[in-house]
Design a protein around this motif. Structure first.
Motif, PDB file in Angstrom:
ATOM      1  N   VAL A   1       0.865  -1.168   0.000  1.00  0.00           N
ATOM      2  CA  VAL A   1       0.000   0.000   0.000  1.00  0.00           C
ATOM      3  C   VAL A   1       0.906   1.223   0.000  1.00  0.00           C
ATOM      4  O   VAL A   1       1.755   1.372   0.880  1.00  0.00           O
ATOM      5  CB  VAL A   1      -0.925   0.016   1.236  1.00  0.00           C
ATOM      6  CG1 VAL A   1      -1.768   1.274   1.256  1.00  0.00           C
ATOM      7  CG2 VAL A   1      -1.802  -1.226   1.248  1.00  0.00           C
ATOM      8  N   GLU A   2       0.748   2.067  -0.994  1.00  0.00           N
ATOM      9  CA  GLU A   2       1.568   3.267  -1.088  1.00  0.00           C
ATOM     10  C   GLU A   2       0.893   4.407  -0.323  1.00  0.00           C
ATOM     11  O   GLU A   2      -0.263   4.734  -0.583  1.00  0.00           O
ATOM     12  CB  GLU A   2       1.756   3.665  -2.548  1.00  0.00           C
ATOM     13  CG  GLU A   2       2.731   4.808  -2.717  1.00  0.00           C
ATOM     14  CD  GLU A   2       3.059   5.062  -4.178  1.00  0.00           C
ATOM     15  OE1 GLU A   2       3.500   6.177  -4.464  1.00  0.00           O
ATOM     16  OE2 GLU A   2       2.890   4.160  -5.008  1.00  0.00           O
ATOM     17  N   VAL A   3       1.631   4.980   0.623  1.00  0.00           N
ATOM     18  CA  VAL A   3       1.116   6.098   1.406  1.00  0.00           C
ATOM     19  C   VAL A   3       1.709   7.380   0.836  1.00  0.00           C
ATOM     20  O   VAL A   3       2.917   7.555   0.793  1.00  0.00           O
ATOM     21  CB  VAL A   3       1.482   5.957   2.905  1.00  0.00           C
ATOM     22  CG1 VAL A   3       1.051   7.188   3.685  1.00  0.00           C
ATOM     23  CG2 VAL A   3       0.854   4.696   3.471  1.00  0.00           C
ATOM     24  N   GLU A   4       0.839   8.252   0.372  1.00  0.00           N
ATOM     25  CA  GLU A   4       1.250   9.529  -0.195  1.00  0.00           C
ATOM     26  C   GLU A   4       1.705  10.477   0.908  1.00  0.00           C
ATOM     27  O   GLU A   4       2.763  11.089   0.821  1.00  0.00           O
ATOM     28  CB  GLU A   4       0.073  10.144  -0.959  1.00  0.00           C
ATOM     29  CG  GLU A   4       0.324  11.532  -1.489  1.00  0.00           C
ATOM     30  CD  GLU A   4       1.099  11.539  -2.791  1.00  0.00           C
ATOM     31  OE1 GLU A   4       1.613  12.606  -3.117  1.00  0.00           O
ATOM     32  OE2 GLU A   4       1.192  10.510  -3.463  1.00  0.00           O
TER      33      GLU A   4
ATOM     34  N   GLU B   1      -5.927  16.688  13.431  1.00  0.00           N
ATOM     35  CA  GLU B   1      -6.285  18.108  13.440  1.00  0.00           C
ATOM     36  C   GLU B   1      -6.252  18.716  12.035  1.00  0.00           C
ATOM     37  O   GLU B   1      -6.814  19.775  11.796  1.00  0.00           O
ATOM     38  CB  GLU B   1      -5.344  18.914  14.347  1.00  0.00           C
ATOM     39  CG  GLU B   1      -5.395  18.517  15.807  1.00  0.00           C
ATOM     40  CD  GLU B   1      -4.584  17.261  16.116  1.00  0.00           C
ATOM     41  OE1 GLU B   1      -3.614  16.940  15.381  1.00  0.00           O
ATOM     42  OE2 GLU B   1      -4.937  16.578  17.095  1.00  0.00           O
ATOM     43  N   ARG B   2      -5.556  18.069  11.105  1.00  0.00           N
ATOM     44  CA  ARG B   2      -5.451  18.573   9.731  1.00  0.00           C
ATOM     45  C   ARG B   2      -6.292  17.745   8.760  1.00  0.00           C
ATOM     46  O   ARG B   2      -6.013  17.674   7.571  1.00  0.00           O
ATOM     47  CB  ARG B   2      -3.987  18.582   9.293  1.00  0.00           C
ATOM     48  CG  ARG B   2      -3.143  19.557  10.109  1.00  0.00           C
ATOM     49  CD  ARG B   2      -1.799  19.864   9.484  1.00  0.00           C
ATOM     50  NE  ARG B   2      -1.945  20.357   8.123  1.00  0.00           N
ATOM     51  CZ  ARG B   2      -1.220  19.908   7.084  1.00  0.00           C
ATOM     52  NH1 ARG B   2      -0.303  18.997   7.258  1.00  0.00           N
ATOM     53  NH2 ARG B   2      -1.404  20.406   5.867  1.00  0.00           N
ATOM     54  N   ALA B   3      -7.358  17.134   9.284  1.00  0.00           N
ATOM     55  CA  ALA B   3      -8.226  16.306   8.449  1.00  0.00           C
ATOM     56  C   ALA B   3      -8.802  17.101   7.283  1.00  0.00           C
ATOM     57  O   ALA B   3      -8.936  16.578   6.177  1.00  0.00           O
ATOM     58  CB  ALA B   3      -9.343  15.687   9.282  1.00  0.00           C
ATOM     59  N   ALA B   4      -9.132  18.355   7.519  1.00  0.00           N
ATOM     60  CA  ALA B   4      -9.684  19.184   6.442  1.00  0.00           C
ATOM     61  C   ALA B   4      -8.665  19.350   5.313  1.00  0.00           C
ATOM     62  O   ALA B   4      -9.023  19.276   4.131  1.00  0.00           O
ATOM     63  CB  ALA B   4     -10.119  20.550   6.976  1.00  0.00           C
ATOM     64  N   ALA B   5      -7.405  19.536   5.662  1.00  0.00           N
ATOM     65  CA  ALA B   5      -6.355  19.677   4.647  1.00  0.00           C
ATOM     66  C   ALA B   5      -6.185  18.371   3.872  1.00  0.00           C
ATOM     67  O   ALA B   5      -5.987  18.382   2.652  1.00  0.00           O
ATOM     68  CB  ALA B   5      -5.040  20.084   5.289  1.00  0.00           C
ATOM     69  N   ALA B   6      -6.284  17.243   4.569  1.00  0.00           N
ATOM     70  CA  ALA B   6      -6.182  15.942   3.898  1.00  0.00           C
ATOM     71  C   ALA B   6      -7.347  15.765   2.924  1.00  0.00           C
ATOM     72  O   ALA B   6      -7.169  15.277   1.807  1.00  0.00           O
ATOM     73  CB  ALA B   6      -6.173  14.815   4.924  1.00  0.00           C
TER      74      ALA B   6
ATOM     75  N   HIS C   1      -4.894  14.556  -7.236  1.00  0.00           N
ATOM     76  CA  HIS C   1      -3.518  14.448  -7.721  1.00  0.00           C
ATOM     77  C   HIS C   1      -2.649  13.573  -6.832  1.00  0.00           C
ATOM     78  O   HIS C   1      -1.435  13.653  -6.904  1.00  0.00           O
ATOM     79  CB  HIS C   1      -2.885  15.840  -7.835  1.00  0.00           C
ATOM     80  CG  HIS C   1      -3.604  16.736  -8.792  1.00  0.00           C
ATOM     81  ND1 HIS C   1      -3.597  16.533 -10.154  1.00  0.00           N
ATOM     82  CD2 HIS C   1      -4.379  17.817  -8.582  1.00  0.00           C
ATOM     83  CE1 HIS C   1      -4.327  17.465 -10.735  1.00  0.00           C
ATOM     84  NE2 HIS C   1      -4.824  18.249  -9.804  1.00  0.00           N
ATOM     85  N   THR C   2      -3.265  12.742  -5.999  1.00  0.00           N
ATOM     86  CA  THR C   2      -2.468  11.878  -5.132  1.00  0.00           C
ATOM     87  C   THR C   2      -2.186  10.561  -5.836  1.00  0.00           C
ATOM     88  O   THR C   2      -2.969  10.076  -6.648  1.00  0.00           O
ATOM     89  CB  THR C   2      -3.198  11.600  -3.803  1.00  0.00           C
ATOM     90  OG1 THR C   2      -4.450  10.991  -4.087  1.00  0.00           O
ATOM     91  CG2 THR C   2      -3.401  12.866  -3.001  1.00  0.00           C
ATOM     92  N   ARG C   3      -1.055   9.993  -5.518  1.00  0.00           N
ATOM     93  CA  ARG C   3      -0.667   8.709  -6.102  1.00  0.00           C
ATOM     94  C   ARG C   3      -0.947   7.577  -5.124  1.00  0.00           C
ATOM     95  O   ARG C   3      -1.242   6.467  -5.524  1.00  0.00           O
ATOM     96  CB  ARG C   3       0.816   8.757  -6.450  1.00  0.00           C
ATOM     97  CG  ARG C   3       1.314   7.506  -7.086  1.00  0.00           C
ATOM     98  CD  ARG C   3       2.768   7.657  -7.480  1.00  0.00           C
ATOM     99  NE  ARG C   3       3.360   6.385  -7.763  1.00  0.00           N
ATOM    100  CZ  ARG C   3       3.488   5.887  -8.982  1.00  0.00           C
ATOM    101  NH1 ARG C   3       3.058   6.575 -10.015  1.00  0.00           N
ATOM    102  NH2 ARG C   3       4.028   4.713  -9.160  1.00  0.00           N
ATOM    103  N   GLY C   4      -0.841   7.857  -3.832  1.00  0.00           N
ATOM    104  CA  GLY C   4      -1.077   6.841  -2.805  1.00  0.00           C
ATOM    105  C   GLY C   4      -2.185   7.265  -1.873  1.00  0.00           C
ATOM    106  O   GLY C   4      -2.945   8.198  -2.157  1.00  0.00           O
ATOM    107  N   LYS C   5      -2.266   6.600  -0.758  1.00  0.00           N
ATOM    108  CA  LYS C   5      -3.305   6.872   0.225  1.00  0.00           C
ATOM    109  C   LYS C   5      -2.901   8.035   1.119  1.00  0.00           C
ATOM    110  O   LYS C   5      -1.734   8.277   1.372  1.00  0.00           O
ATOM    111  CB  LYS C   5      -3.549   5.645   1.100  1.00  0.00           C
ATOM    112  CG  LYS C   5      -4.017   4.437   0.335  1.00  0.00           C
ATOM    113  CD  LYS C   5      -5.357   4.703  -0.308  1.00  0.00           C
ATOM    114  CE  LYS C   5      -5.872   3.500  -1.045  1.00  0.00           C
ATOM    115  NZ  LYS C   5      -7.120   3.752  -1.717  1.00  0.00           N
TER     116      LYS C   5
ATOM    117  N   ARG D   1      -6.743  17.835  -0.141  1.00  0.00           N
ATOM    118  CA  ARG D   1      -5.706  17.195  -0.964  1.00  0.00           C
ATOM    119  C   ARG D   1      -6.268  16.017  -1.747  1.00  0.00           C
ATOM    120  O   ARG D   1      -5.993  15.840  -2.928  1.00  0.00           O
ATOM    121  CB  ARG D   1      -4.556  16.746  -0.053  1.00  0.00           C
ATOM    122  CG  ARG D   1      -3.469  15.979  -0.724  1.00  0.00           C
ATOM    123  CD  ARG D   1      -2.315  16.878  -1.080  1.00  0.00           C
ATOM    124  NE  ARG D   1      -1.333  16.167  -1.852  1.00  0.00           N
ATOM    125  CZ  ARG D   1      -0.152  15.786  -1.407  1.00  0.00           C
ATOM    126  NH1 ARG D   1       0.223  16.106  -0.192  1.00  0.00           N
ATOM    127  NH2 ARG D   1       0.670  15.136  -2.185  1.00  0.00           N
ATOM    128  N   GLY D   2      -7.093  15.211  -1.078  1.00  0.00           N
ATOM    129  CA  GLY D   2      -7.686  14.062  -1.746  1.00  0.00           C
ATOM    130  C   GLY D   2      -8.662  14.457  -2.839  1.00  0.00           C
ATOM    131  O   GLY D   2      -8.710  13.836  -3.894  1.00  0.00           O
TER     132      GLY D   2
END
Length: 53
Positions: free
Chosen positions: A22-25, A31-36, A44-48, A39-40
């Motif tokens: 499993v590739e983790v991006e 606390e930064r769930a909104a930023a995640a 443009h993410t390649r991994g999780k 991003r999702g």
């Protein structure tokens, strides 16, 4: 879709054997769930994206 315990066990075995990775991006603190999420949604993410506590 129905849960399939034997299939999940097979997948877990492949992961444990190193045959599936499993590739983790990026990891984000909770606390930064909104930023995640932003991003999702950008697509443009390649991994999780992983939230940590």
């Amino acid at each position: 879709m129905e849960p399939d315990g034997p299939a999940l066990a097979t997948i877990a075995g492949l992961i444990d054997a190193g045959q599936v990775a499993v590739e983790v991006e990026e990891t984000f603190p909770l606390e930064r769930a909104a930023a995640a999420h932003v991003r999702g949604e950008a697509g443009h993410t390649r991994g999780k994206l992983v939230l940590t506590t």
